[in-house]
Design a protein around this motif. Structure first.
Motif, short mmCIF file in Angstrom:
data_model
loop_
_atom_site.label_atom_id
_atom_site.label_comp_id
_atom_site.label_asym_id
_atom_site.label_seq_id
_atom_site.Cartn_x
_atom_site.Cartn_y
_atom_site.Cartn_z
N LEU A 1 96.18 90.60 13.49
CA LEU A 1 95.34 91.73 13.92
C LEU A 1 94.35 92.09 12.84
CD1 LEU A 1 98.02 94.31 15.20
CD2 LEU A 1 96.63 92.78 16.61
N GLY A 2 93.18 92.61 13.27
CA GLY A 2 92.30 93.33 12.37
C GLY A 2 92.49 94.80 12.70
N ILE A 3 91.82 95.65 11.99
CA ILE A 3 91.88 97.09 12.31
C ILE A 3 90.45 97.62 12.41
CG2 ILE A 3 92.21 97.69 9.84
CD1 ILE A 3 93.87 100.14 10.81
N GLY A 4 90.19 98.34 13.50
CA GLY A 4 88.85 98.94 13.64
C GLY A 4 88.74 100.18 12.76
N ARG A 5 87.53 100.55 12.41
CA ARG A 5 87.34 101.77 11.60
C ARG A 5 87.88 102.98 12.34
NH1 ARG A 5 81.05 101.03 10.47
NH2 ARG A 5 81.26 101.69 12.62
N ALA B 1 77.52 96.14 17.29
CA ALA B 1 76.10 95.91 17.59
C ALA B 1 75.47 94.97 16.57
CB ALA B 1 75.35 97.24 17.63
N ARG B 2 76.05 94.89 15.38
CA ARG B 2 75.48 94.02 14.34
C ARG B 2 75.44 92.55 14.77
NH1 ARG B 2 80.88 94.79 12.72
NH2 ARG B 2 81.88 93.17 11.45
N PHE B 3 76.29 92.20 15.70
CA PHE B 3 76.33 90.80 16.14
C PHE B 3 75.39 90.53 17.32
CE2 PHE B 3 80.72 91.68 14.55
CZ PHE B 3 80.64 90.89 13.42
N THR C 1 89.74 88.01 16.64
CA THR C 1 88.37 87.68 16.25
C THR C 1 87.89 88.74 15.24
OG1 THR C 1 87.66 88.87 18.20
CG2 THR C 1 87.80 86.49 18.39
N GLY C 2 86.60 88.73 14.93
CA GLY C 2 86.07 89.70 13.96
C GLY C 2 85.80 89.02 12.64
N SER C 3 85.18 89.76 11.72
CA SER C 3 84.83 89.17 10.42
C SER C 3 86.06 88.93 9.57
CB SER C 3 83.92 90.11 9.63
OG SER C 3 83.03 90.77 10.46
N THR C 4 87.08 89.77 9.74
CA THR C 4 88.23 89.73 8.83
C THR C 4 88.93 88.36 8.81
OG1 THR C 4 88.46 92.07 9.26
CG2 THR C 4 90.31 90.99 8.15
N PRO C 5 89.27 87.76 9.97
CA PRO C 5 90.04 86.51 9.89
C PRO C 5 89.21 85.24 9.68
CG PRO C 5 89.90 87.24 12.17
CD PRO C 5 89.15 88.25 11.36
N GLY D 1 90.55 102.85 14.16
CA GLY D 1 91.99 102.66 14.33
C GLY D 1 92.36 101.77 15.50
N HIS D 2 91.36 101.17 16.16
CA HIS D 2 91.74 100.32 17.30
C HIS D 2 92.42 99.04 16.82
CE1 HIS D 2 87.62 98.04 17.74
NE2 HIS D 2 88.32 97.58 16.75
N ILE D 3 93.31 98.53 17.68
CA ILE D 3 93.87 97.19 17.48
C ILE D 3 93.64 96.44 18.78
CG2 ILE D 3 95.52 97.54 15.59
CD1 ILE D 3 97.71 98.10 17.59
N SER E 1 85.30 99.82 3.52
CA SER E 1 85.01 100.44 4.83
C SER E 1 86.28 100.59 5.67
CB SER E 1 83.96 99.64 5.58
OG SER E 1 84.51 98.39 5.94
N LYS E 2 87.36 99.90 5.27
CA LYS E 2 88.62 99.99 6.02
C LYS E 2 89.62 100.95 5.35
CE LYS E 2 87.31 97.25 9.22
NZ LYS E 2 87.75 95.94 9.59
N ARG E 3 89.18 101.58 4.24
CA ARG E 3 90.11 102.42 3.47
C ARG E 3 90.70 103.56 4.31
NH1 ARG E 3 87.05 104.25 -1.42
NH2 ARG E 3 87.25 102.11 -2.08
#
Ligand code: PGA
Length: 239
Positions: free
Chosen positions: A131-135, A166-168, A36-40, A137-139, A201-203
């Motif tokens: 997978l997405g990646i958290g800022r 929290a933005r959601f 889930t998340g914005s990325t996919p 580093g979480h997966i 923001s993911k750099r």
């Protein structure tokens, strides 16, 4: 790690969708590991489009999602079950009975994690895990820690993740403090892993992952140990 650089979010989404579409065409009864998340979101929209045009069918596909908040009701519009239904499952021809998300309402969350781990094993592993990646580093919800769990487990969310998510929610106070998540070993049951990242923001997170060190305080670095990982990212992630 293979790296595919895309010029923008749209191209990244199309690329991810094509990887899934090729697998589903080659192996109609495949097991998809979804995130889930914005990325996919764009990738799911592209898959819906392909399915609507009749180019792709998910009728024999099984899906397993990475994680779910705990506790949370599937009817809550912030639950990952709700997200998956609305972004993908309600718009494609997948049999909902073959879509799996950890149960955020389970009375015994530890037993639910055991059941979920066994489910992934019984399915014979995952053909492709997104997978997405958290800022931080979480997966999945494998958060930075001195130890990382191998199997599906109950976890506390870090303040970083609560703040990022929290933005959601109406406020940070409304973000559930726990989650059920596949462990690193569950994720590694995937034959192929595709990690997606978009935007500046993911750099820092992506550059830490690509350092080729292993660090439990940056869970995405574990992916350097898997034999088949592809990073699909937008160019600004690598600037
Ligand atoms: P995002 O989340 O896709 O919303 O950036 C990714 C993650 O936290 O794993």
């Amino acid at each position: 790690m293979n790296i595919i650089v895309c010029k923008n979010y749209e191209e990244m989404s199309q690329h991810g969708a094509q990887m899934i579409a090729s697998l589903v065409k080659e192996k109609p009864s495949c097991v998809l590991g979804l995130a889930t998340g914005s990325t996919p979101e764009g990738m799911y929209a592209a898959l819906v489009e392909m399915c609507k045009k009749g180019e792709l069918s998910f009728k024999d596909v099984t899906s397993v999602n990475l994680d779910e908040y705990y506790p949370i009701d599937p009817a809550n519009d912030q639950s990952y079950r709700y997200f998956m239904n609305h972004q993908l499952f309600d718009h494609i021809d997948i049999d909902k009975a073959n879509t799996n998300v950890p149960d955020g309402t389970a009375a015994d969350p530890v037993a639910e994690c055991k059941r979920y781990e066994q489910l992934v094993t019984d399915l014979g592993g995952i053909d492709i895990q997104i997978l997405g990646i958290g800022r931080n580093g979480h997966i999945g919800f494998n958060e930075p820690d001195t130890k990382l769990m191998l199997d599906t487990h109950v976890t506390d969310l870090t303040e970083d993740t609560i703040e990022a998510n929290a933005r959601f929610f109406a406020s940070a106070n409304d973000v559930p403090r726990r989650a059920l998540t596949m462990g690193i070993g569950t994720i590694f049951k995937a034959k192929k892993i595709v990690i997606m990242a978009s935007g500046a923001s993911k750099r820092d997170a992506v550059s830490a992952m690509l350092e080729r060190t292993i660090d439990t305080s940056f869970p995405a670095t574990m992916l350097n140990l898997h034999p088949d990982v592809t990073l699909i990212c937008t160019a600004d992630v690598l600037d």
